[in-house]
Write a protein that holds these residues in place. Structure first.
Motif, PDB file in Angstrom:
ATOM      1  N   SER A   1       0.833  -1.213   0.000  1.00 45.33           N
ATOM      2  CA  SER A   1       0.000   0.000   0.000  1.00 45.33           C
ATOM      3  C   SER A   1       0.862   1.256   0.000  1.00 45.33           C
ATOM      4  O   SER A   1       0.536   2.243  -0.652  1.00 45.33           O
ATOM      5  CB  SER A   1      -0.937   0.004   1.208  1.00 45.33           C
TER       6      SER A   1
ATOM      7  N   GLY B   1       2.089  10.920  -1.356  1.00 44.30           N
ATOM      8  CA  GLY B   1       1.076  10.203  -0.585  1.00 44.30           C
ATOM      9  C   GLY B   1       1.525   9.963   0.841  1.00 44.30           C
ATOM     10  O   GLY B   1       2.688   9.658   1.102  1.00 44.30           O
TER      11      GLY B   1
ATOM     12  N   LYS C   1       2.402   1.759  -3.514  1.00 46.69           N
ATOM     13  CA  LYS C   1       1.423   2.194  -4.514  1.00 46.69           C
ATOM     14  C   LYS C   1       1.008   3.638  -4.310  1.00 46.69           C
ATOM     15  O   LYS C   1       0.717   4.357  -5.262  1.00 46.69           O
ATOM     16  CB  LYS C   1       0.184   1.300  -4.447  1.00 46.69           C
ATOM     17  N   ARG C   2       0.965   4.092  -3.085  1.00 42.54           N
ATOM     18  CA  ARG C   2       0.447   5.426  -2.764  1.00 42.54           C
ATOM     19  C   ARG C   2       1.511   6.509  -2.846  1.00 42.54           C
ATOM     20  O   ARG C   2       1.203   7.677  -3.007  1.00 42.54           O
ATOM     21  CB  ARG C   2      -0.138   5.381  -1.356  1.00 42.54           C
ATOM     22  N   ASN C   3       2.792   6.127  -2.730  1.00 46.16           N
ATOM     23  CA  ASN C   3       3.864   7.112  -2.613  1.00 46.16           C
ATOM     24  C   ASN C   3       4.988   6.756  -3.578  1.00 46.16           C
ATOM     25  O   ASN C   3       5.640   5.724  -3.423  1.00 46.16           O
ATOM     26  CB  ASN C   3       4.355   7.127  -1.157  1.00 46.16           C
TER      27      ASN C   3
ATOM     28  N   ALA D   1      -4.581   2.551   0.947  1.00 44.02           N
ATOM     29  CA  ALA D   1      -4.635   2.333  -0.495  1.00 44.02           C
ATOM     30  C   ALA D   1      -6.003   2.756  -1.016  1.00 44.02           C
ATOM     31  O   ALA D   1      -7.006   2.134  -0.709  1.00 44.02           O
ATOM     32  CB  ALA D   1      -4.372   0.873  -0.832  1.00 44.02           C
ATOM     33  N   THR D   2      -6.027   3.833  -1.761  1.00 44.64           N
ATOM     34  CA  THR D   2      -7.263   4.301  -2.371  1.00 44.64           C
ATOM     35  C   THR D   2      -6.993   4.627  -3.819  1.00 44.64           C
ATOM     36  O   THR D   2      -5.854   4.801  -4.230  1.00 44.64           O
ATOM     37  CB  THR D   2      -7.796   5.574  -1.683  1.00 44.64           C
ATOM     38  N   ASN D   3      -8.031   4.728  -4.570  1.00 44.51           N
ATOM     39  CA  ASN D   3      -7.901   5.143  -5.955  1.00 44.51           C
ATOM     40  C   ASN D   3      -8.379   6.586  -6.037  1.00 44.51           C
ATOM     41  O   ASN D   3      -9.566   6.850  -6.208  1.00 44.51           O
ATOM     42  CB  ASN D   3      -8.711   4.239  -6.881  1.00 44.51           C
TER      43      ASN D   3
ATOM     44  N   SER E   1       0.219   2.710   4.122  1.00 45.75           N
ATOM     45  CA  SER E   1      -0.580   3.828   3.652  1.00 45.75           C
ATOM     46  C   SER E   1      -1.990   3.315   3.432  1.00 45.75           C
ATOM     47  O   SER E   1      -2.220   2.101   3.402  1.00 45.75           O
ATOM     48  CB  SER E   1      -0.029   4.379   2.342  1.00 45.75           C
TER      49      SER E   1
END
Length: 103
Positions: A10, A49, A13-15, A72-74, A70
């Motif tokens: 997460s 992020g 993917k976010r940062n 994890a959102t879209n 983090s």
């Protein structure tokens, strides 16, 4: 005492900074203290992020003390939903319009 932090997917993917760090240095990082790990996470969050340090569960089988995580959102999908909701309500602060109303 050393604190071992594993980077969770997460956070990667976010940062983007975390993603580059994992590619260059791997997913596990050791620090002198939890406070040092938290400062590291804070520095990674600057301008990107948000990531933070979470303690590993005592029953966790991984040989780590903490995780860099983090939420994890879209963000693109969330923004599209917000844009649609504003449009249906008639702009930023307008009243909600019926579907059959004038455009």
């Amino acid at each position: 005492m050393s604190v071992v932090v594993a980077v969770k997917p997460s956070a990667r993917k976010r940062n983007a900074k975390v993603g580059r760090l994992v590619a260059a240095e791997g997913t596990r990082h050791a620090f002198g203290s939890r406070a040092a790990a938290e400062r590291w996470a804070e520095s990674l969050s600057t301008g990107d992020g948000h990531v933070w340090i979470a303690a590993a569960h005592p029953d966790d089988d991984d040989d780590v003390d903490c995780y860099l995580v983090s939420r994890a959102t879209n963000a693109k999908l969330e923004a599209a939903y917000d844009k649609r909701r504003r449009r249906l309500r008639g702009g930023e602060g307008g009243e909600q319009q019926s579907l059959g109303g004038p455009e």
